[in-house]
Scaffold this active site. Structure first.
Site, mmCIF file in Angstrom:
data_model
loop_
_atom_site.group_PDB
_atom_site.id
_atom_site.type_symbol
_atom_site.label_atom_id
_atom_site.label_comp_id
_atom_site.label_asym_id
_atom_site.label_seq_id
_atom_site.Cartn_x
_atom_site.Cartn_y
_atom_site.Cartn_z
ATOM 1 N N THR A 1 0.789 -1.222 0.000
ATOM 2 C CA THR A 1 0.000 0.000 0.000
ATOM 3 C C THR A 1 0.830 1.284 0.000
ATOM 4 O OG1 THR A 1 -1.449 -1.212 1.494
ATOM 5 C CG2 THR A 1 -2.013 1.040 1.063
ATOM 6 N N ARG B 1 -9.565 -11.187 -4.538
ATOM 7 C CA ARG B 1 -9.534 -10.686 -3.163
ATOM 8 C C ARG B 1 -9.500 -9.156 -3.145
ATOM 9 N NH1 ARG B 1 -5.626 -7.442 0.021
ATOM 10 N NH2 ARG B 1 -6.009 -7.955 2.186
ATOM 11 N N ILE B 2 -10.351 -8.592 -2.335
ATOM 12 C CA ILE B 2 -10.377 -7.148 -2.163
ATOM 13 C C ILE B 2 -9.909 -6.844 -0.746
ATOM 14 C CG2 ILE B 2 -11.927 -5.145 -1.964
ATOM 15 C CD1 ILE B 2 -13.549 -6.293 -4.287
ATOM 16 N N ASP C 1 -8.489 -3.631 2.190
ATOM 17 C CA ASP C 1 -9.072 -2.452 2.826
ATOM 18 C C ASP C 1 -8.906 -1.183 1.998
ATOM 19 O OD1 ASP C 1 -6.191 -2.888 3.600
ATOM 20 O OD2 ASP C 1 -6.458 -0.841 4.318
ATOM 21 N N THR D 1 -2.784 1.496 6.295
ATOM 22 C CA THR D 1 -2.025 0.429 5.649
ATOM 23 C C THR D 1 -1.735 -0.659 6.672
ATOM 24 O OG1 THR D 1 0.139 -0.129 4.728
ATOM 25 C CG2 THR D 1 0.057 1.810 6.115
#
EC number: 3.4.19.5
Lengths: 327, 326
Positions: free
Chosen positions: B186, B214-215, B217, B236
């Site tokens: 991230t 996959r997702i 945050d 993150t």
């Protein structure tokens, strides 16, 4: 022992001119699904099991926009999404872009329990469903005649409402006409708008909360569009304090992280459940129309909406039971 | 009160044994991004433009896990995601499942500005990117040698590797991987401009060896990314933990519902309530307060404020002031 409570919804934003027969049908479906939840709670089922079972029932019934009966994308396909959250430990699972899984809410639960992730979408989610052995059906199973007709109307209405390249007065008149007739939801006249989403929030006899939400999304949506239903904190949220499921204009719900906000207002502002719900509906929904149902760990139920009607039902351990559509 | 910005390149168990060469490249990128953001704010650019600009720069850098340099799924593909949000209007845009869009953060902004929706994913998002004329490249553009090796090691260890984090446990007969720590999860940036507008943006390639689809945050408004009238936050760390704790929204909720709470107090409470090792965040408040907190070993981070304070750091004791280009 805590007192159990359950609330369910079948979408907010109801055409005020909905035929009487449809209203009766909606109430029948709501009452039947509510009773399934009440029976399970009396039998001592966990909140998590109850929200899944009730939402499966709502998905399977074609009356509401989720599972069978889902709204159609611009391409005439179905792309469903769902999420589930267990307040105890705040575990959660979500899925989007589901085209063949009969009960998306159960896939969301599998994501929570059997994958290292919280949220899986599109092809990856479909592959995971097969790996998990969940029931799948052809995409056509989800598509109803009614919704094919609705998509056609939605496309026509969108052309009128959103094609600003047409400078003539006819579009302005159409917009004025729609406003005169009531409201526009998600860019559609309320008469065409199919209430999005079904959901359930439960507190069980151990005081544990859970919530689940499932939807076909927005009629005439762009393919790939994700709404609030699968988003933890927006369409669905549960913690030790309460459980919430939202419905309505997805974009407004996402911006306000509506479901989480009810819990945050209770936690950080110290408001009781109904006041927290009222506060969020009033203060959070800037220009959007939406509604929500909620239960607290102490066995209260609450709901709120700022649009014309919400299909809903609720019941508590002390015998209170209600199914309604209008305010 | 003046402008301020903070940015990150991921939080996690960053080993102190990180080779100097890899450490210095990333520190250099953080400094460069800080300069770019600072210059843009001095020029009077709005916060939303600044966070997009900075995150694009971080995406283009192959040493961070976003854009070029994104980590690989278990199918050896990249699936990038991003989110952008503006505090005053609560407008936001998000994308997931991108495999060809060079700058995911810019597509998120287009979703916000040019669609009736907030969040588009996978094929629908790719089609929209083409429709908007955004720059795309062959998926191989995003894949680096480091990440191919990282996936191989993750598969050998047969587990999902959370970002680059956690040294792998040594198994008999298997050499410990040369953890060069190239897989920082991230990137993100938050800013408040001279006019008082708040904005945030976050972008990522996700987890090494993640399941396709996959997702995490990052694209979820309220989890990895959130801004309102009180503050702007980019988080993150372990995505699943950040989602269930709605980390970024929670910082904003505390600021809002508990009058008098400072940004630093709110952020410290939220990070403190999340399991140790899971999360880091950068945030700026409407009063120009800047905050960078984490409960991980370290976080690649940098910040600057109009009054001349600027710092860059990785671990707790190495954060040092830097001079920013005047």
């Amino acid at each position: 022992m805590a007192r159990w409570a359950i609330a369910i919804h079948g979408g907010a934003g109801v055409d005020p001119n909905l035929p009487e027969a449809s209203q009766e049908e909606a109430k029948r479906v709501l009452a039947r699904c509510l009773q399934i939840g009440v029976d399970a709670l009396r039998a001592g089922s966990s909140a998590l099991d109850v929200v899944e079972a009730v939402v499966r029932e709502l998905e399977t019934d074609p009356f509401f926009n989720s599972g069978r009966g889902s709204a159609l994308t611009r391409l005439g396909t179905v792309e469903m999404e769902a999420s589930i959250m267990d307040g105890h430990g705040r575990r959660c699972g979500a899925v989007s872009g589901i085209s063949t899984v009969k009960n998306p809410v159960s896939l969301a639960r599998r994501v929570m329990e059997n994958s290292p992730h919280s949220y899986i979408a599109f092809e990856g989610a479909e592959a995971f469903a097969r790996e998990q052995g969940l029931e799948t059906v052809d995409n056509s199973y989800f598509i109803t005649e009614d919704n094919i007709g609705m998509l056609k109307l939605a496309k026509e209405a969108n052309t009128i409402l959103f094609d600003y390249r047409i400078p003539d007065t006819c579009s302005a008149l159409a917009v004025a006409d729609n406003h005169k007739n009531g409201m526009v939801m998600n860019g559609l006249p309320i008469s065409i708008y199919a209430p999005e989403t079904v959901g359930c929030a439960v507190v069980d006899c151990n005081g544990f909360c859970a919530a689940a939400t499932s939807t076909g999304g927005l009629m005439n949506k762009m393919t790939g569009r994700i709404g609030d239903s699968p988003l933890i904190g927006s369409g669905t949220y549960a913690c030790d304090v309460c459980a919430v499921s939202c419905t309505g204009e997805g974009e407004a719900i996402i911006r306000s992280t509506l479901a989480r906000d009810v819990a945050a207002v209770m936690e950080y502002k110290g408001l009781p459940l109904q006041e927290a719900v009222d506060y969020c509906v009033k203060e959070r929904l800037d220009e959007g129309f939406a509604g929500l149902i909620a239960v607290s760990k102490t066995g209260e139920v609450a709901y709120g909406f700022n649009c014309t009607g919400m299909f809903r039902g609720c019941a508590t351990e002390d015998g209170f039971m209600e199914v309604g559509i209008w305010e | 009160m003046g402008w301020a910005l903070a940015l990150h390149g991921g939080a996690g168990d960053i080993p102190r044994s990180l080779p100097a060469e890899l450490r210095d490249r990333r520190l250099a990128t953080l400094r460069r991004c800080l300069d770019i953001g600072t210059a843009a704010l001095r020029d009077g650019r709005p916060a939303l433009d600044v966070v997009e600009l900075v995150v694009r720069e971080l995406e283009d850098c192959p040493y961070f896990n976003a854009g070029k340099g994104s980590v690989l799924t278990s199918d050896s593909t990249v699936e990038m995601e991003a989110c952008v949000m503006e505090g005053a209007t609560l407008r936001c845009g998000a994308v997931s499942g991108l495999s060809t869009v060079v700058n995911a953060v810019s597509l998120a902004r287009r979703v916000m500005e040019n669609t009736p929706h907030i969040y588009l994913a996978f094929e629908g998002a790719e089609a929209f990117a083409r429709n908007q004329g955004l720059e795309t490249k062959d998926p191989s553009h995003f894949i680096t040698e480091h990440n191919i090796e990282r996936l191989r090691q993750a598969k050998e260890a047969n587990r999902v590797q959370i970002d680059y984090t956690q040294p792998m446990t040594k198994k008999p007969g298997m050499d410990p991987p040369a953890d060069d720590n190239s897989q920082i999860g991230t990137v993100g940036c938050v800013a408040i401009d001279a006019a008082g507008n708040l904005a945030t943006a976050t972008s990522t390639g996700g987890l090494v060896n993640k399941m396709p689809g996959r997702i995490g945050d990052t694209p979820l408004v309220g989890a990895g990314t959130y801004a309102n009238a009180f503050c702007a936050v980019s988080a993150t760390g372990k995505g699943e933990s950040i989602i269930r704790h709605t980390v970024s929204r929670d910082v904003a909720a505390m600021m809002e519902h508990r009058p008098g709470m400072t940004l630093h107090d709110a952020a410290a409470r939220v990070v403190g309530a999340t399991p140790r090792g899971d999360v880091g965040l950068v945030a700026v408040s409407a009063s120009g307060e800047v905050c960078m907190v984490y409960n991980t070993t370290g976080m690649f981070r940098a910040c600057a404020t109009e009054d001349g304070h600027a710092e860059v750091g990785i671990w707790t004791d190495d954060g040092h002031s830097v001079s920013i280009g005047l």
